[in-house]
Each structure stands twice: as structure tokens, then as C-alpha cells.
Design a protein around this motif. Structure first.
Motif, mmCIF file in Angstrom:
data_model
loop_
_atom_site.group_PDB
_atom_site.id
_atom_site.type_symbol
_atom_site.label_atom_id
_atom_site.label_comp_id
_atom_site.label_asym_id
_atom_site.label_seq_id
_atom_site.Cartn_x
_atom_site.Cartn_y
_atom_site.Cartn_z
ATOM 1 N N LEU A 191 0.834 -1.215 0.000
ATOM 2 C CA LEU A 191 0.000 0.000 0.000
ATOM 3 C C LEU A 191 0.862 1.255 0.000
ATOM 4 C CD1 LEU A 191 -2.816 -0.770 2.608
ATOM 5 C CD2 LEU A 191 -3.105 -0.380 0.165
ATOM 6 N N ILE A 192 1.879 1.265 0.865
ATOM 7 C CA ILE A 192 2.743 2.447 0.962
ATOM 8 C C ILE A 192 3.542 2.619 -0.321
ATOM 9 C CG2 ILE A 192 4.957 3.127 2.036
ATOM 10 C CD1 ILE A 192 2.646 4.229 3.545
ATOM 11 N N SER A 193 4.032 1.513 -0.850
ATOM 12 C CA SER A 193 4.849 1.571 -2.058
ATOM 13 C C SER A 193 4.082 2.249 -3.202
ATOM 14 C CB SER A 193 5.259 0.148 -2.427
ATOM 15 O OG SER A 193 5.796 0.122 -3.685
ATOM 16 N N GLU A 194 2.806 1.864 -3.319
ATOM 17 C CA GLU A 194 1.951 2.451 -4.363
ATOM 18 C C GLU A 194 1.825 3.965 -4.190
ATOM 19 O OE1 GLU A 194 -2.490 1.468 -5.240
ATOM 20 O OE2 GLU A 194 -1.338 -0.396 -5.110
ATOM 21 N N ARG A 195 1.598 4.384 -2.922
ATOM 22 C CA ARG A 195 1.402 5.818 -2.657
ATOM 23 C C ARG A 195 2.686 6.614 -2.861
ATOM 24 N NH1 ARG A 195 -3.001 7.590 0.136
ATOM 25 N NH2 ARG A 195 -2.205 9.593 -0.566
ATOM 26 N N LEU A 196 3.839 5.979 -2.545
ATOM 27 C CA LEU A 196 5.109 6.698 -2.695
ATOM 28 C C LEU A 196 5.409 6.991 -4.159
ATOM 29 C CD1 LEU A 196 7.431 4.889 -0.098
ATOM 30 C CD2 LEU A 196 6.359 7.129 0.125
ATOM 31 N N ASP A 197 4.747 6.260 -5.059
ATOM 32 C CA ASP A 197 4.963 6.483 -6.492
ATOM 33 C C ASP A 197 4.167 7.682 -7.019
ATOM 34 O OD1 ASP A 197 6.754 4.468 -6.850
ATOM 35 O OD2 ASP A 197 5.246 2.956 -7.378
ATOM 36 N N GLU A 198 3.229 8.211 -6.202
ATOM 37 C CA GLU A 198 2.410 9.335 -6.685
ATOM 38 C C GLU A 198 3.243 10.621 -6.738
ATOM 39 O OE1 GLU A 198 -1.044 9.509 -4.182
ATOM 40 O OE2 GLU A 198 -1.719 7.540 -4.857
ATOM 41 N N PRO A 199 3.118 11.404 -7.814
ATOM 42 C CA PRO A 199 3.966 12.591 -7.975
ATOM 43 C C PRO A 199 3.863 13.591 -6.824
ATOM 44 C CG PRO A 199 2.573 12.232 -9.912
ATOM 45 C CD PRO A 199 2.193 11.199 -8.929
ATOM 46 N N VAL A 223 3.662 13.260 -3.797
ATOM 47 C CA VAL A 223 4.393 12.848 -2.599
ATOM 48 C C VAL A 223 5.828 13.398 -2.618
ATOM 49 C CG1 VAL A 223 5.235 10.790 -1.374
ATOM 50 C CG2 VAL A 223 2.922 10.841 -2.238
ATOM 51 N N SER A 224 6.301 13.815 -3.801
ATOM 52 C CA SER A 224 7.688 14.311 -3.888
ATOM 53 C C SER A 224 7.882 15.627 -3.125
ATOM 54 C CB SER A 224 8.101 14.472 -5.347
ATOM 55 O OG SER A 224 7.276 15.423 -5.946
ATOM 56 N N ASN A 225 6.771 16.343 -2.818
ATOM 57 C CA ASN A 225 6.893 17.572 -2.016
ATOM 58 C C ASN A 225 7.163 17.267 -0.552
ATOM 59 O OD1 ASN A 225 6.225 19.132 -4.210
ATOM 60 N ND2 ASN A 225 4.027 19.001 -3.779
ATOM 61 N N GLY A 226 6.971 16.031 -0.178
ATOM 62 C CA GLY A 226 7.167 15.644 1.214
ATOM 63 C C GLY A 226 5.975 14.870 1.730
ATOM 64 N N PHE A 227 6.201 14.107 2.782
ATOM 65 C CA PHE A 227 5.104 13.323 3.368
ATOM 66 C C PHE A 227 5.221 13.238 4.873
ATOM 67 C CE2 PHE A 227 8.076 9.741 1.984
ATOM 68 C CZ PHE A 227 8.549 9.444 3.263
ATOM 69 N N ILE A 228 4.089 12.895 5.464
ATOM 70 C CA ILE A 228 4.058 12.533 6.878
ATOM 71 C C ILE A 228 3.549 11.104 6.894
ATOM 72 C CG2 ILE A 228 3.173 13.129 9.175
ATOM 73 C CD1 ILE A 228 1.985 15.631 7.230
ATOM 74 N N LEU A 229 4.365 10.180 7.326
ATOM 75 C CA LEU A 229 3.919 8.791 7.439
ATOM 76 C C LEU A 229 3.296 8.604 8.815
ATOM 77 C CD1 LEU A 229 6.751 6.582 5.904
ATOM 78 C CD2 LEU A 229 4.501 7.040 4.985
ATOM 79 N N ASP A 230 2.053 8.123 8.822
ATOM 80 C CA ASP A 230 1.293 7.982 10.072
ATOM 81 C C ASP A 230 0.850 6.521 10.173
ATOM 82 O OD1 ASP A 230 -0.911 7.817 11.797
ATOM 83 O OD2 ASP A 230 -2.136 9.226 10.654
ATOM 84 N N GLY A 231 1.473 5.771 11.087
ATOM 85 C CA GLY A 231 1.082 4.362 11.258
ATOM 86 C C GLY A 231 1.917 3.412 10.422
ATOM 87 N N PHE A 232 2.937 3.897 9.811
ATOM 88 C CA PHE A 232 3.871 3.079 9.028
ATOM 89 C C PHE A 232 5.246 3.702 9.188
ATOM 90 C CE2 PHE A 232 6.329 1.587 5.524
ATOM 91 C CZ PHE A 232 5.870 0.309 5.264
ATOM 92 N N PRO A 233 6.307 2.942 9.489
ATOM 93 C CA PRO A 233 6.327 1.497 9.706
ATOM 94 C C PRO A 233 5.863 1.098 11.107
ATOM 95 C CG PRO A 233 8.533 2.413 9.953
ATOM 96 C CD PRO A 233 7.649 3.552 9.577
#
Ligand code: AMP
Length: 220
Positions: A72-80, A82-92
């Protein structure tokens, strides 16, 4: 993706305030909020085989397999965006997930800025989780005691009068989730500590105080 954004991992026990802080950071800094719990609940609502299997595990307070959450995360990390930055909540949530994340980010040339652990003792968690509810329409989050709506029964954000509670937000499930957090997720903390990425905030403070502390850590 190039690593010129802000890349944050929020860690902490269930009910520790990760989601609340992540939503505030998203609004403040325009980062993508990646919540595996939210992705899995969405899959459950969509009624796919995978979603329904995940729902059963979530409702019982168990973890979904590493394979599924990593995919699931891998798929989302491929979205353009996300390159501005992310907050991962509940992963890993497991060391294996942390290792996979490291590899996925390395492939994309992304370097994590910080891992923020929101620390909250178990005694406080149960009361926090059992009282929480959200607007069924816009998803705004509230609490019976700590964050009520301004007008009783009406969402502050969208005016809806329909609210819902998560099936896994009950006392028995919370205890199972806390045990899993201790057994499976706390070993991830030294993984990041060794890399010099881990910083802690006192999650017993008010939502605004925690936000100010997080902003100080991020230098914003
Ligand atoms: P959360 O919304 O983060 O509290 O997550 C709700 C539930 O979704 C958890 O109790 C797990 O059952 C499942 N879940 C969320 N993230 C993960 C993950 N990274 N690995 C395994 N299960 C997860």
C-alpha cells in the motif's frame, strides 16, 4: 522523486495523536498525509477481498501483514504529489516494514528528515481512544471530553450532524493494540535512534502544545 521536500515519520501508540498531528502538519506545510490505517479502512469500505480481510484484522486489533501494508505504501510513494514531502502515520509498524521503507526511499533518492515519537503512557490511551469519534461526512476528528464540537451534535468543519466511531476503538481491542505496539512496533524505535533520526515529544500535552513542539523540531 528527488529528496527536496520534508519527509517525516510519526510514531507512537494507538490513540497517541499521530493522526491529529499529521492532519495539522498537512494543512500547515502542504505535505502528503500517508496513513496506512486510513488506506486499509478505505479498502474495507470498498468491499474488495483484500479490504474485507484487512477489516477483520483491524476490528480484532491485529496487524495486517507486512506484505500488504508495504504494498500500500509503495503504491502511494509512487504518486507525484508525494515528492513535495510526506508525513507517514502508522507506518512502519514493524522492523521489517522499516527496512522495506528504507529500501523504497533509497530507490527514490529520498532521505527521511526526522522520526518523531509521540510518547503517551498506556493509562491515558484507553480513555483517549474510547472517547474519539469523527464526522461521517468530512472526517474531522473529535473527542467526547478533550475535543468536543462547538455546537453539540454539529460538525465544526462541514455542519454535518452524522458522526461515527471506529469499530476497533473499544477497551478490549485497545489493550490488544497496545500489546502489539509494545511487542512489534517499539523495536522500530532503536532502528531509527541508531540512525540519529529519532526525536520524542510528550504526547500528554495539549494538541496545540504538541504541534508547537513538532514545529520547533521541524524548524517551521
Ligand atoms: P491506525 O489508523 O494507524 O490506528 O491503524 C488502524 C489499524 O490498521 C491497525 O490497528 C492495524 O490493524 C492496521 N494497520 C495500520 N497500519 C498498519 C501497518 N503499517 N502494518 C500493519 N497493520 C496496520
Amino acid at each position: 522523486m528527488v529528496s527536496d521536500g520534508t519527509f517525516i515519520v510519526l510514531m507512537g501508540p494507538p490513540g497517541g495523536g499521530k493522526g491529529t498531528q499529521a492532519r495539522m502538519l498537512k494543512a500547515r506545510l502542504g505535505l502528503s498525509h500517508l496513513s496506512t490505517g486510513e488506506m486499509l479502512r478505505e479498502a474495507g469500505r470498498s468491499g474488495t477481498k483484500l479490504g474485507l480481510e484487512a477489516k477483520k484484522l483491524i476490528d480484532d486489533g491485529k496487524l495486517v501483514s507486512d506484505e500488504i501494508s508495504i504494498a500500500l505504501i509503495s503504491e502511494r510513494l509512487d504518486e507525484p504529489c508525494v515528492s513535495n514531502g510526506f508525513i507517514l502515520d502508522g507506518f512502519p509498524r514493524t522492523v521489517s516494514q522499516a527496512e522495506s521503507l528504507e529500501n523504497m526511499l533509497a530507490d527514490k533518492g529520498v532521505v527521511l528528515n526526522v522520526v518523531i515519537q509521540i510518547q503517551v503512557p498506556d493509562e491515558i490511551i484507553v480513555e483517549r481512544i474510547i472517547g474519539r469519534f469523527s464526522c461521517s461526512k468530512c472526517g474531522a476528528c473529535y473527542h467526547d471530553k478533550f475535543l468536543t464540537t462547538k455546537v453539540s451534535g454539529v460538525c465544526d468543519v462541514c455542519g454535518s450532524t452524522e458522526f461515527s466511531r471506529r469499530v476497533d476503538d473499544n477497551e478490549n481491542t485497545v489493550k490488544a493494540r497496545l500489546k502489539i505496539y509494545r511487542d512489534k512496533t517499539t523495536p522500530v524505535l532503536p532502528f531509527y535512534e541508531k540512525k540519529g533520526l529519532l526525536l520524542c515529544v510528550d504526547g500528554t500535552r495539549s494538541i496545540d502544545e504538541i504541534m508547537r513542539k513538532v514545529e520547533k523540531i521541524l524548524g517551521v
